[in-house]
Design a protein around this motif. Structure first.
Motif, PDB file in Angstrom:
ATOM      1  N   GLU A  94       0.844  -1.198   0.000  1.00 55.56           N
ATOM      2  CA  GLU A  94       0.000   0.000   0.000  1.00 55.56           C
ATOM      3  C   GLU A  94       0.880   1.250   0.000  1.00 55.56           C
ATOM      4  N   PRO A  95       1.409   1.631  -1.135  1.00 53.98           N
ATOM      5  CA  PRO A  95       2.305   2.779  -1.177  1.00 53.98           C
ATOM      6  C   PRO A  95       1.609   4.073  -0.767  1.00 53.98           C
ATOM      7  N   VAL A  96       2.304   4.863   0.017  1.00 56.48           N
ATOM      8  CA  VAL A  96       1.823   6.169   0.484  1.00 56.48           C
ATOM      9  C   VAL A  96       2.475   7.251  -0.372  1.00 56.48           C
ATOM     10  N   ASP A  97       1.721   8.291  -0.703  1.00 55.52           N
ATOM     11  CA  ASP A  97       2.229   9.365  -1.549  1.00 55.52           C
ATOM     12  C   ASP A  97       2.727  10.569  -0.753  1.00 55.52           C
ATOM     13  N   LEU A  98       2.186  10.760   0.455  1.00 50.26           N
ATOM     14  CA  LEU A  98       2.551  11.917   1.282  1.00 50.26           C
ATOM     15  C   LEU A  98       2.567  11.492   2.738  1.00 50.26           C
ATOM     16  N   LEU A  99       3.604  11.903   3.457  1.00 48.23           N
ATOM     17  CA  LEU A  99       3.709  11.646   4.891  1.00 48.23           C
ATOM     18  C   LEU A  99       3.965  12.975   5.600  1.00 48.23           C
ATOM     19  N   VAL A 100       3.122  13.291   6.577  1.00 46.68           N
ATOM     20  CA  VAL A 100       3.270  14.505   7.370  1.00 46.68           C
ATOM     21  C   VAL A 100       3.375  14.108   8.831  1.00 46.68           C
ATOM     22  N   MET A 101       4.409  14.587   9.511  1.00 49.06           N
ATOM     23  CA  MET A 101       4.585  14.318  10.932  1.00 49.06           C
ATOM     24  C   MET A 101       4.369  15.606  11.713  1.00 49.06           C
ATOM     25  N   ASN A 125       7.964   5.290  -0.359  1.00 47.24           N
ATOM     26  CA  ASN A 125       8.972   6.351  -0.225  1.00 47.24           C
ATOM     27  C   ASN A 125       8.340   7.727  -0.493  1.00 47.24           C
ATOM     28  N   PRO A 126       7.320   8.116   0.296  1.00 44.69           N
ATOM     29  CA  PRO A 126       6.534   9.310  -0.031  1.00 44.69           C
ATOM     30  C   PRO A 126       7.286  10.618   0.185  1.00 44.69           C
ATOM     31  N   GLN A 127       6.789  11.653  -0.474  1.00 45.61           N
ATOM     32  CA  GLN A 127       7.192  13.007  -0.126  1.00 45.61           C
ATOM     33  C   GLN A 127       6.849  13.214   1.343  1.00 45.61           C
ATOM     34  N   SER A 128       7.711  13.875   2.104  1.00 44.90           N
ATOM     35  CA  SER A 128       7.472  13.953   3.539  1.00 44.90           C
ATOM     36  C   SER A 128       7.986  15.264   4.103  1.00 44.90           C
ATOM     37  N   PHE A 129       7.343  15.691   5.177  1.00 38.71           N
ATOM     38  CA  PHE A 129       7.826  16.857   5.916  1.00 38.71           C
ATOM     39  C   PHE A 129       7.220  16.849   7.310  1.00 38.71           C
ATOM     40  N   ALA A 130       7.759  17.696   8.177  1.00 39.27           N
ATOM     41  CA  ALA A 130       7.311  17.761   9.561  1.00 39.27           C
ATOM     42  C   ALA A 130       6.776  19.157   9.864  1.00 39.27           C
ATOM     43  N   ILE A 131       5.862  19.211  10.827  1.00 35.58           N
ATOM     44  CA  ILE A 131       5.285  20.474  11.295  1.00 35.58           C
ATOM     45  C   ILE A 131       5.513  20.556  12.794  1.00 35.58           C
ATOM     46  N   CYS A 132       6.107  21.664  13.244  1.00 38.18           N
ATOM     47  CA  CYS A 132       6.339  21.865  14.673  1.00 38.18           C
ATOM     48  C   CYS A 132       6.225  23.355  14.988  1.00 38.18           C
ATOM     49  N   GLY A 154      -3.255  14.686  -7.155  1.00 44.68           N
ATOM     50  CA  GLY A 154      -1.932  14.123  -7.375  1.00 44.68           C
ATOM     51  C   GLY A 154      -1.440  13.253  -6.245  1.00 44.68           C
ATOM     52  N   CYS A 155      -2.311  12.976  -5.280  1.00 43.10           N
ATOM     53  CA  CYS A 155      -1.920  12.209  -4.102  1.00 43.10           C
ATOM     54  C   CYS A 155      -3.081  11.291  -3.730  1.00 43.10           C
ATOM     55  N   ARG A 156      -2.840   9.995  -3.729  1.00 43.45           N
ATOM     56  CA  ARG A 156      -3.910   9.042  -3.440  1.00 43.45           C
ATOM     57  C   ARG A 156      -3.977   8.714  -1.957  1.00 43.45           C
ATOM     58  N   ARG A 157      -2.849   8.353  -1.359  1.00 42.76           N
ATOM     59  CA  ARG A 157      -2.815   8.023   0.062  1.00 42.76           C
ATOM     60  C   ARG A 157      -1.893   8.991   0.781  1.00 42.76           C
ATOM     61  N   ALA A 158      -2.370   9.524   1.903  1.00 42.62           N
ATOM     62  CA  ALA A 158      -1.553  10.417   2.733  1.00 42.62           C
ATOM     63  C   ALA A 158      -1.605   9.920   4.170  1.00 42.62           C
ATOM     64  N   LEU A 159      -0.493  10.015   4.848  1.00 37.03           N
ATOM     65  CA  LEU A 159      -0.389   9.534   6.223  1.00 37.03           C
ATOM     66  C   LEU A 159      -0.014  10.695   7.131  1.00 37.03           C
ATOM     67  N   LEU A 160      -0.847  10.953   8.131  1.00 43.98           N
ATOM     68  CA  LEU A 160      -0.562  11.976   9.136  1.00 43.98           C
ATOM     69  C   LEU A 160      -0.170  11.281  10.430  1.00 43.98           C
ATOM     70  N   LEU A 161       1.036  11.568  10.911  1.00 44.28           N
ATOM     71  CA  LEU A 161       1.531  11.019  12.174  1.00 44.28           C
ATOM     72  C   LEU A 161       1.551  12.141  13.209  1.00 44.28           C
ATOM     73  N   ILE A 162       0.882  11.926  14.337  1.00 42.69           N
ATOM     74  CA  ILE A 162       0.834  12.897  15.431  1.00 42.69           C
ATOM     75  C   ILE A 162       1.534  12.245  16.617  1.00 42.69           C
ATOM     76  N   VAL A 163       2.676  12.769  17.009  1.00 40.94           N
ATOM     77  CA  VAL A 163       3.508  12.072  17.992  1.00 40.94           C
ATOM     78  C   VAL A 163       3.970  13.027  19.091  1.00 40.94           C
ATOM     79  N   GLU A 164       4.111  12.490  20.287  1.00 41.39           N
ATOM     80  CA  GLU A 164       4.665  13.270  21.400  1.00 41.39           C
ATOM     81  C   GLU A 164       5.420  12.335  22.337  1.00 41.39           C
TER      82      GLU A 164
END
Length: 286
Positions: A94-101, A125-132, A154-164
């Motif tokens: 299940e390839p992911v197109d975008l990863l945001v942390m 191997n999605p495009q990725s970036f972090a928000i802080c 242009g993006c089918r699957r996106a993954l949002l990771l919320i971590v602390e």
């Protein structure tokens, strides 16, 4: 060497039905408490290097390193936490197109570009970036960005990771909500609904320059037919009586932890330091 965080990769996707274009659905949600501490801090060499790094940063501000916490290897790495969440929410096919942390508490491994590392371990191997540096608004900003990417087609699957992670190796100079436990929530988002998901994303708002006295008025009538889940930044006296409070001690993941239960709801949280009031509605009809 090409940076995988910023390179655009053309992809071929299945056509999205017209009635779903521009929509975002949370199709899977995972949540996890991370017991113990990270593998990285078990190494005396790594602990010594982090101690030197933090001491150099703290000295100009007159702050002291909590050497006992560091010596004990206390703390967690967002790289390890994120990799575990990825493994639990997406399969290898299940390839992911975008990863945001999204995170607020500092990582214990500052020398690694964590979003880039997570792109490497994530299928596709999605495009990725972090928000802080946005307090509790980081996750809401991440969700708004995910919707823009998926809605563009242009993006089918996106993954949002919320971590602390729950360890601060020094005394904070100002007010700061330190988590009680290492925790993470992962949201797999697509442009089409899936049975059992949290449903379609409705309005996501980040109100700025909101004083405490303005909070009750902005929250009034938010829930309607959905459950209102309030984060730990909100004073219980300021929220509707039938609201469900998020788990205590988790300033960033608390409200999102409840979303992982799968019930349609409205999330709301407040950052008293930055004066941000954030809301997000889930479970809207397609």
């Amino acid at each position: 060497m090409t940076n995988p965080e910023i390179v655009a990769r053309p992809r071929t996707h299945a056509a999205v039905p017209p009635r779903h274009r521009g929509a975002l659905y949370v199709n899977r949600a995972e949540r996890r408490i991370f017991e113990g501490d990270c593998e990285f801090l078990r190494s005396p060499h790594h602990r010594a290097a982090i101690g030197t790094y933090l001491s150099d940063l703290l000295r100009p501000h007159g702050l002291d390193l909590k050497e006992d916490l560091l010596a004990a290897g206390t703390g967690h790495s967002y790289g390890e936490m994120g990799a575990a969440l990825i493994g639990s929410i997406v399969g290898p096919d299940e390839p992911v197109d975008l990863l945001v942390m999204a995170f607020a508490a500092p990582d214990v491994r500052p020398g690694r570009a964590t979003a880039t590392y997570l792109s490497h371990v994530c299928p596709g191997n999605p495009q990725s970036f972090a928000i802080c540096d946005q307090g509790v608004a980081a996750a809401y900003t991440g969700l708004r960005l995910v919707r823009e990417y998926v809605g563009s087609g242009g993006c089918r699957r996106a993954l949002l990771l919320i971590v602390e992670q729950a360890t601060l190796h020094y005394e904070a100079k100002g007010p700061a909500a330190v988590p009680a436990r290492h925790a993470g929530v992962a949201l797999l988002c697509t442009g089409q609904p899936t049975p059992g998901g949290a449903g379609r994303l409705g309005a996501v708002r980040v109100h700025t320059q909101v004083g405490p006295e303005q909070v009750p008025g902005l929250l009034a009538g938010l829930a309607g037919a959905a459950t209102l889940v309030t984060g730990t930044g909100l004073d219980p006296a300021d929220v509707p009586a039938d609201a469900r409070p998020a788990p205590a001690g988790q300033p960033l993941t608390g409200a999102w932890w409840e979303l992982a239960g799968g019930q349609p709801m409205v999330l709301a949280d407040y950052d008293p330091t930055l004066r941000y009031l954030c809301t997000a509605t889930f479970g809207a009809e397609p």
